[in-house]
Design a protein around this motif. Structure first.
Motif, PDB file in Angstrom:
ATOM      1  N   GLN A  15      12.589  -7.731   6.836  1.00  0.00           N
ATOM      2  CA  GLN A  15      12.805  -9.122   7.236  1.00  0.00           C
ATOM      3  C   GLN A  15      11.717  -9.620   8.198  1.00  0.00           C
ATOM      4  O   GLN A  15      11.287 -10.754   8.118  1.00  0.00           O
ATOM      5  N   ASP A  16      11.270  -8.754   9.099  1.00  0.00           N
ATOM      6  CA  ASP A  16      10.266  -9.185  10.074  1.00  0.00           C
ATOM      7  C   ASP A  16       8.840  -9.185   9.514  1.00  0.00           C
ATOM      8  O   ASP A  16       7.888  -9.526  10.203  1.00  0.00           O
ATOM      9  N   HIS A  17       8.684  -8.823   8.237  1.00  0.00           N
ATOM     10  CA  HIS A  17       7.361  -8.826   7.597  1.00  0.00           C
ATOM     11  C   HIS A  17       7.354  -9.656   6.307  1.00  0.00           C
ATOM     12  O   HIS A  17       6.499  -9.459   5.453  1.00  0.00           O
ATOM     13  N   ILE A  18       8.307 -10.572   6.164  1.00  0.00           N
ATOM     14  CA  ILE A  18       8.405 -11.397   4.960  1.00  0.00           C
ATOM     15  C   ILE A  18       7.090 -12.150   4.759  1.00  0.00           C
ATOM     16  O   ILE A  18       6.533 -12.725   5.679  1.00  0.00           O
ATOM     17  N   GLY A  19       6.613 -12.132   3.542  1.00  0.00           N
ATOM     18  CA  GLY A  19       5.377 -12.850   3.203  1.00  0.00           C
ATOM     19  C   GLY A  19       4.122 -12.009   3.367  1.00  0.00           C
ATOM     20  O   GLY A  19       3.061 -12.384   2.877  1.00  0.00           O
ATOM     21  N   GLU A  20       4.225 -10.877   4.045  1.00  0.00           N
ATOM     22  CA  GLU A  20       3.066 -10.014   4.211  1.00  0.00           C
ATOM     23  C   GLU A  20       2.859  -9.201   2.940  1.00  0.00           C
ATOM     24  O   GLU A  20       3.805  -8.696   2.347  1.00  0.00           O
ATOM     25  N   THR A  21       1.611  -9.111   2.531  1.00  0.00           N
ATOM     26  CA  THR A  21       1.275  -8.323   1.350  1.00  0.00           C
ATOM     27  C   THR A  21       0.173  -7.337   1.694  1.00  0.00           C
ATOM     28  O   THR A  21      -0.570  -7.514   2.658  1.00  0.00           O
ATOM     29  N   THR A  22       0.085  -6.298   0.879  1.00  0.00           N
ATOM     30  CA  THR A  22      -0.973  -5.309   1.015  1.00  0.00           C
ATOM     31  C   THR A  22      -1.383  -4.866  -0.385  1.00  0.00           C
ATOM     32  O   THR A  22      -0.601  -4.987  -1.333  1.00  0.00           O
ATOM     33  N   THR A  23      -2.600  -4.378  -0.495  1.00  0.00           N
ATOM     34  CA  THR A  23      -3.100  -3.941  -1.789  1.00  0.00           C
ATOM     35  C   THR A  23      -3.700  -2.544  -1.657  1.00  0.00           C
ATOM     36  O   THR A  23      -4.873  -2.399  -1.298  1.00  0.00           O
ATOM     37  N   PRO A  24      -2.895  -1.504  -1.915  1.00  0.00           N
ATOM     38  CA  PRO A  24      -3.430  -0.145  -1.842  1.00  0.00           C
ATOM     39  C   PRO A  24      -4.451   0.109  -2.964  1.00  0.00           C
ATOM     40  O   PRO A  24      -4.510  -0.645  -3.947  1.00  0.00           O
ATOM     41  N   ALA A  25      -5.209   1.175  -2.820  1.00  0.00           N
ATOM     42  CA  ALA A  25      -6.300   1.473  -3.768  1.00  0.00           C
ATOM     43  C   ALA A  25      -5.812   1.687  -5.205  1.00  0.00           C
ATOM     44  O   ALA A  25      -6.560   1.420  -6.154  1.00  0.00           O
ATOM     45  N   TRP A  26      -4.577   2.148  -5.394  1.00  0.00           N
ATOM     46  CA  TRP A  26      -4.096   2.420  -6.752  1.00  0.00           C
ATOM     47  C   TRP A  26      -3.705   1.168  -7.525  1.00  0.00           C
ATOM     48  O   TRP A  26      -3.515   1.208  -8.739  1.00  0.00           O
ATOM     49  N   ILE A  27      -3.594   0.039  -6.840  1.00  0.00           N
ATOM     50  CA  ILE A  27      -3.256  -1.240  -7.505  1.00  0.00           C
ATOM     51  C   ILE A  27      -4.514  -1.744  -8.228  1.00  0.00           C
ATOM     52  O   ILE A  27      -5.605  -1.722  -7.653  1.00  0.00           O
ATOM     53  N   PRO A  28      -4.386  -2.224  -9.468  1.00  0.00           N
ATOM     54  CA  PRO A  28      -5.555  -2.766 -10.167  1.00  0.00           C
ATOM     55  C   PRO A  28      -6.173  -3.949  -9.407  1.00  0.00           C
ATOM     56  O   PRO A  28      -5.459  -4.729  -8.776  1.00  0.00           O
ATOM     57  N   GLN A  29      -7.482  -4.037  -9.485  1.00  0.00           N
ATOM     58  CA  GLN A  29      -8.202  -5.141  -8.855  1.00  0.00           C
ATOM     59  C   GLN A  29      -7.843  -6.452  -9.548  1.00  0.00           C
ATOM     60  O   GLN A  29      -7.514  -6.469 -10.742  1.00  0.00           O
ATOM     61  N   PRO A  30      -7.899  -7.574  -8.826  1.00  0.00           N
ATOM     62  CA  PRO A  30      -7.632  -8.883  -9.452  1.00  0.00           C
ATOM     63  C   PRO A  30      -8.574  -9.110 -10.636  1.00  0.00           C
ATOM     64  O   PRO A  30      -9.718  -8.640 -10.627  1.00  0.00           O
ATOM     65  N   GLN A  31      -8.073  -9.795 -11.622  1.00  0.00           N
ATOM     66  CA  GLN A  31      -8.861 -10.085 -12.822  1.00  0.00           C
ATOM     67  C   GLN A  31      -8.706 -11.547 -13.200  1.00  0.00           C
ATOM     68  O   GLN A  31      -7.677 -12.166 -12.910  1.00  0.00           O
ATOM     69  N   THR A  32      -9.714 -12.065 -13.864  1.00  0.00           N
ATOM     70  CA  THR A  32      -9.642 -13.400 -14.455  1.00  0.00           C
ATOM     71  C   THR A  32      -9.922 -13.259 -15.940  1.00  0.00           C
ATOM     72  O   THR A  32     -10.944 -12.688 -16.330  1.00  0.00           O
ATOM     73  N   VAL A  33      -8.997 -13.747 -16.739  1.00  0.00           N
ATOM     74  CA  VAL A  33      -9.135 -13.702 -18.189  1.00  0.00           C
ATOM     75  C   VAL A  33      -9.365 -15.129 -18.677  1.00  0.00           C
ATOM     76  O   VAL A  33      -8.634 -16.041 -18.285  1.00  0.00           O
ATOM     77  N   VAL A  83      -6.698 -17.457 -16.824  1.00  0.00           N
ATOM     78  CA  VAL A  83      -5.538 -16.799 -16.219  1.00  0.00           C
ATOM     79  C   VAL A  83      -6.049 -15.888 -15.101  1.00  0.00           C
ATOM     80  O   VAL A  83      -6.806 -14.956 -15.350  1.00  0.00           O
ATOM     81  N   ASN A  84      -5.647 -16.205 -13.874  1.00  0.00           N
ATOM     82  CA  ASN A  84      -5.992 -15.381 -12.717  1.00  0.00           C
ATOM     83  C   ASN A  84      -4.840 -14.420 -12.465  1.00  0.00           C
ATOM     84  O   ASN A  84      -3.696 -14.847 -12.297  1.00  0.00           O
ATOM     85  N   LEU A  85      -5.161 -13.136 -12.436  1.00  0.00           N
ATOM     86  CA  LEU A  85      -4.159 -12.083 -12.313  1.00  0.00           C
ATOM     87  C   LEU A  85      -4.403 -11.278 -11.041  1.00  0.00           C
ATOM     88  O   LEU A  85      -5.551 -11.003 -10.692  1.00  0.00           O
ATOM     89  N   ARG A  86      -3.319 -10.922 -10.366  1.00  0.00           N
ATOM     90  CA  ARG A  86      -3.432 -10.024  -9.220  1.00  0.00           C
ATOM     91  C   ARG A  86      -2.127  -9.251  -9.068  1.00  0.00           C
ATOM     92  O   ARG A  86      -1.090  -9.640  -9.609  1.00  0.00           O
ATOM     93  N   ALA A  87      -2.218  -8.159  -8.336  1.00  0.00           N
ATOM     94  CA  ALA A  87      -1.043  -7.335  -8.051  1.00  0.00           C
ATOM     95  C   ALA A  87      -1.104  -6.958  -6.578  1.00  0.00           C
ATOM     96  O   ALA A  87      -2.182  -6.874  -5.980  1.00  0.00           O
ATOM     97  N   PHE A  88       0.070  -6.744  -5.996  1.00  0.00           N
ATOM     98  CA  PHE A  88       0.128  -6.439  -4.569  1.00  0.00           C
ATOM     99  C   PHE A  88       1.486  -5.841  -4.234  1.00  0.00           C
ATOM    100  O   PHE A  88       2.412  -5.883  -5.044  1.00  0.00           O
ATOM    101  N   LEU A  89       1.578  -5.308  -3.029  1.00  0.00           N
ATOM    102  CA  LEU A  89       2.853  -4.843  -2.497  1.00  0.00           C
ATOM    103  C   LEU A  89       3.325  -5.869  -1.486  1.00  0.00           C
ATOM    104  O   LEU A  89       2.534  -6.389  -0.690  1.00  0.00           O
ATOM    105  N   ARG A  90       4.617  -6.145  -1.529  1.00  0.00           N
ATOM    106  CA  ARG A  90       5.220  -7.099  -0.593  1.00  0.00           C
ATOM    107  C   ARG A  90       6.317  -6.379   0.175  1.00  0.00           C
ATOM    108  O   ARG A  90       7.205  -5.768  -0.419  1.00  0.00           O
ATOM    109  N   SER A  91       6.260  -6.469   1.498  1.00  0.00           N
ATOM    110  CA  SER A  91       7.232  -5.794   2.349  1.00  0.00           C
ATOM    111  C   SER A  91       8.623  -6.385   2.156  1.00  0.00           C
ATOM    112  O   SER A  91       8.787  -7.588   2.000  1.00  0.00           O
ATOM    113  N   GLU A  92       9.623  -5.502   2.166  1.00  0.00           N
ATOM    114  CA  GLU A  92      11.009  -5.959   2.092  1.00  0.00           C
ATOM    115  C   GLU A  92      11.619  -6.147   3.472  1.00  0.00           C
ATOM    116  O   GLU A  92      12.720  -6.668   3.592  1.00  0.00           O
TER     117      GLU A  92
END
Length: 133
Positions: free
Chosen positions: A85-103, A74-83
């Motif tokens: 309209q002109d940034h649809i699909g863009e994501t960002t990962t601030p420092a407080w978001i947990p790093q991606p993990q593989t279980v 299971v590959n896990l990740r978290a991110f922020l996605r802009s709401e």
């Protein structure tokens, strides 16, 4: 009467017909696996505003099960996605978001989907717990 012999990447089928042996060879690839996609999900856990822009906080899981080895990945990740309209699909990962993990877990095929869902639920709780309030 039939015999099956595997050696050096080849499958050999030998069959006796009218007292004469006949051999048929086929290539045999040991790397072929029965991998089943179980889960490919992204869930919005909340929204927040950063510098006047609205973002969705998202948790994602992609899970596969290898029936040959009974390994669940299971590959896990978290991110922020802009709401916006002109940034649809863009994501960002601030420092407080947990790093991606593989279980990885060893589990029978019949239990793999339920375990993948449990792992994703735990990940969502972890991500929800770090969202600034």
């Amino acid at each position: 009467m039939a015999a099956l012999q595997r050696s050096s990447g080849l499958q050999t089928f030998a069959k006796i017909s009218m007292n004469k042996p006949i051999a048929i060879q086929r290539s045999y690839d040991h790397s072929l696996r029965m991998i089943h996609a179980l889960l490919d999900a992204t869930q919005v856990l909340g929204t927040l505003e950063i510098d006047g822009a609205a973002y969705e906080v998202c948790a994602e899981a992609v899970a596969n099960h290898d029936r040959h080895t009974n390994q669940l990945t299971v590959n896990l990740r978290a991110f922020l996605r802009s709401e916006k309209q002109d940034h649809i699909g863009e994501t960002t990962t601030p420092a407080w978001i947990p790093q991606p993990q593989t279980v990885t877990e060893h589990v029978e095929g019949g239990e793999a989907h339920e375990m993948a869902n449990e792992i994703f639920a735990t990940w969502k709780r972890k991500v929800s717990g770090v969202i600034p309030r």
